[in-house]
Design a protein around this motif. Structure first.
Motif, short mmCIF file in Angstrom:
data_model
loop_
_atom_site.label_atom_id
_atom_site.label_comp_id
_atom_site.label_asym_id
_atom_site.label_seq_id
_atom_site.Cartn_x
_atom_site.Cartn_y
_atom_site.Cartn_z
N ASN A 83 0.83 -1.20 0.00
CA ASN A 83 0.00 0.00 0.00
C ASN A 83 0.87 1.26 0.00
OD1 ASN A 83 -2.39 -1.49 0.07
ND2 ASN A 83 -2.46 -1.50 2.31
N THR A 84 1.93 1.25 0.81
CA THR A 84 2.82 2.41 0.86
C THR A 84 3.49 2.65 -0.48
OG1 THR A 84 3.27 1.88 3.18
CG2 THR A 84 4.74 3.45 2.12
N LEU A 85 3.92 1.58 -1.13
CA LEU A 85 4.53 1.72 -2.45
C LEU A 85 3.54 2.26 -3.47
CD1 LEU A 85 7.09 1.26 -4.11
CD2 LEU A 85 6.28 -1.05 -4.59
N LEU A 86 2.30 1.83 -3.37
CA LEU A 86 1.26 2.35 -4.27
C LEU A 86 1.03 3.83 -4.04
CD1 LEU A 86 -1.11 2.03 -6.29
CD2 LEU A 86 -2.54 1.38 -4.34
N TYR A 87 0.85 4.22 -2.79
CA TYR A 87 0.61 5.63 -2.48
C TYR A 87 1.81 6.50 -2.86
CZ TYR A 87 -3.15 3.68 0.43
OH TYR A 87 -4.26 3.01 0.88
N ALA A 88 3.01 6.08 -2.44
CA ALA A 88 4.20 6.90 -2.66
C ALA A 88 4.63 6.88 -4.12
CB ALA A 88 5.34 6.43 -1.76
N GLY A 89 4.70 5.69 -4.72
CA GLY A 89 5.15 5.60 -6.10
C GLY A 89 4.15 6.21 -7.07
N GLY A 90 2.87 5.81 -6.95
CA GLY A 90 1.86 6.35 -7.84
C GLY A 90 1.65 7.84 -7.63
N GLY A 91 1.56 8.26 -6.37
CA GLY A 91 1.36 9.67 -6.08
C GLY A 91 2.52 10.53 -6.53
N ALA A 92 3.75 10.05 -6.33
CA ALA A 92 4.93 10.83 -6.73
C ALA A 92 5.03 10.92 -8.25
CB ALA A 92 6.19 10.21 -6.15
N LEU A 93 4.74 9.84 -8.97
CA LEU A 93 4.79 9.89 -10.43
C LEU A 93 3.75 10.85 -10.99
CD1 LEU A 93 5.33 6.14 -11.40
CD2 LEU A 93 6.90 8.03 -11.77
N LEU A 94 2.51 10.74 -10.52
CA LEU A 94 1.46 11.64 -11.01
C LEU A 94 1.75 13.08 -10.62
CD1 LEU A 94 -1.70 9.45 -10.23
CD2 LEU A 94 -0.68 9.91 -12.47
N SER A 95 2.23 13.29 -9.40
CA SER A 95 2.54 14.64 -8.96
C SER A 95 3.68 15.24 -9.76
CB SER A 95 2.90 14.63 -7.47
OG SER A 95 3.24 15.91 -7.02
N THR A 96 4.68 14.42 -10.09
CA THR A 96 5.80 14.92 -10.90
C THR A 96 5.34 15.30 -12.29
OG1 THR A 96 7.33 13.52 -9.67
CG2 THR A 96 8.08 14.35 -11.79
N PHE A 140 -14.10 13.93 0.48
CA PHE A 140 -14.08 12.56 -0.02
C PHE A 140 -15.21 11.74 0.56
CE2 PHE A 140 -9.73 13.63 -1.25
CZ PHE A 140 -9.65 13.01 -2.48
N SER A 141 -15.61 12.06 1.77
CA SER A 141 -16.74 11.35 2.36
C SER A 141 -18.03 11.68 1.61
CB SER A 141 -16.88 11.72 3.84
OG SER A 141 -17.96 11.05 4.43
N LYS A 142 -18.16 12.93 1.16
CA LYS A 142 -19.35 13.34 0.41
C LYS A 142 -19.49 12.57 -0.89
CE LYS A 142 -21.73 16.75 2.41
NZ LYS A 142 -23.22 16.73 2.54
N VAL A 143 -18.37 12.31 -1.57
CA VAL A 143 -18.42 11.64 -2.87
C VAL A 143 -18.23 10.13 -2.74
CG1 VAL A 143 -17.62 13.68 -4.11
CG2 VAL A 143 -15.95 12.04 -3.25
N GLY A 144 -18.15 9.63 -1.52
CA GLY A 144 -18.08 8.20 -1.30
C GLY A 144 -16.72 7.57 -1.52
N LEU A 145 -15.66 8.37 -1.44
CA LEU A 145 -14.31 7.84 -1.64
C LEU A 145 -13.53 7.68 -0.35
CD1 LEU A 145 -13.14 9.70 -4.88
CD2 LEU A 145 -13.91 7.32 -4.65
N TRP A 150 -8.05 5.75 -3.19
CA TRP A 150 -8.11 7.05 -3.86
C TRP A 150 -8.09 8.20 -2.87
CZ3 TRP A 150 -6.96 7.00 -8.71
CH2 TRP A 150 -7.30 5.90 -9.51
N ALA A 151 -8.61 7.98 -1.68
CA ALA A 151 -8.66 9.06 -0.69
C ALA A 151 -7.27 9.46 -0.23
CB ALA A 151 -9.50 8.61 0.53
N VAL A 152 -6.30 8.55 -0.32
CA VAL A 152 -4.92 8.87 0.04
C VAL A 152 -4.13 9.30 -1.19
CG1 VAL A 152 -2.81 7.97 1.09
CG2 VAL A 152 -5.03 7.26 1.96
N LEU A 153 -4.44 8.71 -2.33
CA LEU A 153 -3.66 8.96 -3.55
C LEU A 153 -3.96 10.31 -4.18
CD1 LEU A 153 -1.58 7.67 -5.44
CD2 LEU A 153 -3.48 6.67 -6.72
N LEU A 154 -5.24 10.64 -4.34
CA LEU A 154 -5.61 11.84 -5.08
C LEU A 154 -5.12 13.15 -4.44
CD1 LEU A 154 -9.24 10.96 -6.27
CD2 LEU A 154 -7.12 10.98 -7.61
N PRO A 155 -5.21 13.33 -3.12
CA PRO A 155 -4.74 14.62 -2.56
C PRO A 155 -3.25 14.87 -2.74
CG PRO A 155 -6.18 13.48 -0.99
CD PRO A 155 -5.87 12.51 -2.08
N GLN A 156 -2.48 13.82 -3.06
CA GLN A 156 -1.04 13.99 -3.19
C GLN A 156 -0.62 14.44 -4.58
OE1 GLN A 156 0.51 13.57 -0.41
NE2 GLN A 156 -0.77 12.19 0.79
N ILE A 157 -1.55 14.42 -5.55
CA ILE A 157 -1.16 14.67 -6.93
C ILE A 157 -0.81 16.14 -7.15
CG2 ILE A 157 -1.98 14.63 -9.31
CD1 ILE A 157 -3.57 12.14 -8.62
#
Length: 288
Positions: A83-96, A140-145, A150-157
């Protein structure tokens, strides 16, 4: 007359003054590295050795601690690491990617509202992420996420500091004359960005990626607020749950220390493997 002689010896006061910054840097390095060394040493101790031996003496239970950590709750540590690799790797790539494109556009194009957008980004840098955690959870609670990856990944982008760094680096490393030469040759704006600007911005993009990867890897508050299922926890929150359980089960302290040490290793490996991309003056001679 005797020839004049000129002494080239440096004054002792200047040499002594130069030792002060070096001493301060050494003290700062020891201050930063001592917790890492302590975690490494503590991870080698068995439960009996952890509280009975000297602080800086190595133990004999490292392999047993690793085995028990990997076997704990059917290997939940591996799930937290994935999970950490998904959040950090995916979030860092998209953010970059977002930061590089946004920074390049802010640096090389003139359009209405450009200064306002940049000022808003600067203001976003000054806002602590802790202040945004609860409002983000409510959204994110309003939109059901909420309680999803996604609730951890999207704010990091969207990272204002990353966009700021990309803008500064694009301004310094991508010459306007090189872009004009490409336009004269018939290259479109998308091709110029993809084939000319982004390759020149690679060192800056690596820096943004590393900063964002480390920030997401070490992030605790956002996943702690967003997630309720421990199957989606990153290492930071997962090890915190082990620490909370350790109040009633002291044997878990060894697993916590071992997990903390193992969680540092990917960051060290990342810095050692990606530092070769930190090159400067890539565009020297490009327009000659």
């Amino acid at each position: 007359m005797a020839p004049l002689t000129v002494s080239h010896r440096r004054p002792r006061t200047g040499r002594a003054a130069g030792l002060v910054p070096t001493a301060l840097l050494l003290v700062g390095a020891l201050y930063c590295l001592f917790p890492v060394v302590w975690v490494l040493i503590a991870a080698t101790k068995s439960p009996g050795e952890l509280f009975s031996t000297s602080t800086l003496s190595f133990g004999t239970g490292f392999l047993d601690n690793v085995g028990e950590l990997f076997a704990y709750r059917d290997g939940v540590f591996w799930l937290w690491a994935a999970n950490t690799l998904l959040y950090a790797g995916g979030g860092a790539l998209l953010s970059t990617a977002v930061s590089a494109v946004s920074g390049y556009a802010l640096a090389k194009y003139r359009f209405p509202g450009r200064a306002l957008i940049f000022n808003l980004l600067i203001g976003g840098i000054l806002v602590p992420s802790v202040v945004l955690a609860v409002p983000q959870y409510l959204l994110f609670s309003k939109v059901g996420l909420a309680d999803s990856h996604w609730a951890v990944l999207l704010p990091q982008i969207l990272n204002p500091y990353g966009i700021y760094l990309a803008r500064v680096y694009a301004t310094a490393s991508v010459p306007d004359s090189l872009l004009e030469a490409g336009r004269i040759d018939g290259a479109g704006e998308w091709l110029l960005m993809r084939r000319v600007a982004l390759p020149l911005m690679v060192p800056g993009m690596v820096t943004i990626f590393l900063f964002q990867f480390v920030a997401i890897w070490n992030n605790f508050l956002l996943p702690f607020i967003m997630l309720g299922d421990d199957g989606k926890f990153p290492l930071t929150v997962g090890l915190y749950t082990l620490l909370a359980a350790g109040a009633n089960q002291p044997a878990l302290y060894n697993l916590i220390l071992t997990g903390a040490f193992l969680s540092i290793l990917p960051l060290i490996a990342l810095f050692l493997t990606m530092q070769r991309y930190w090159k400067t003056d890539l565009s020297s001679g490009a327009v000659k």
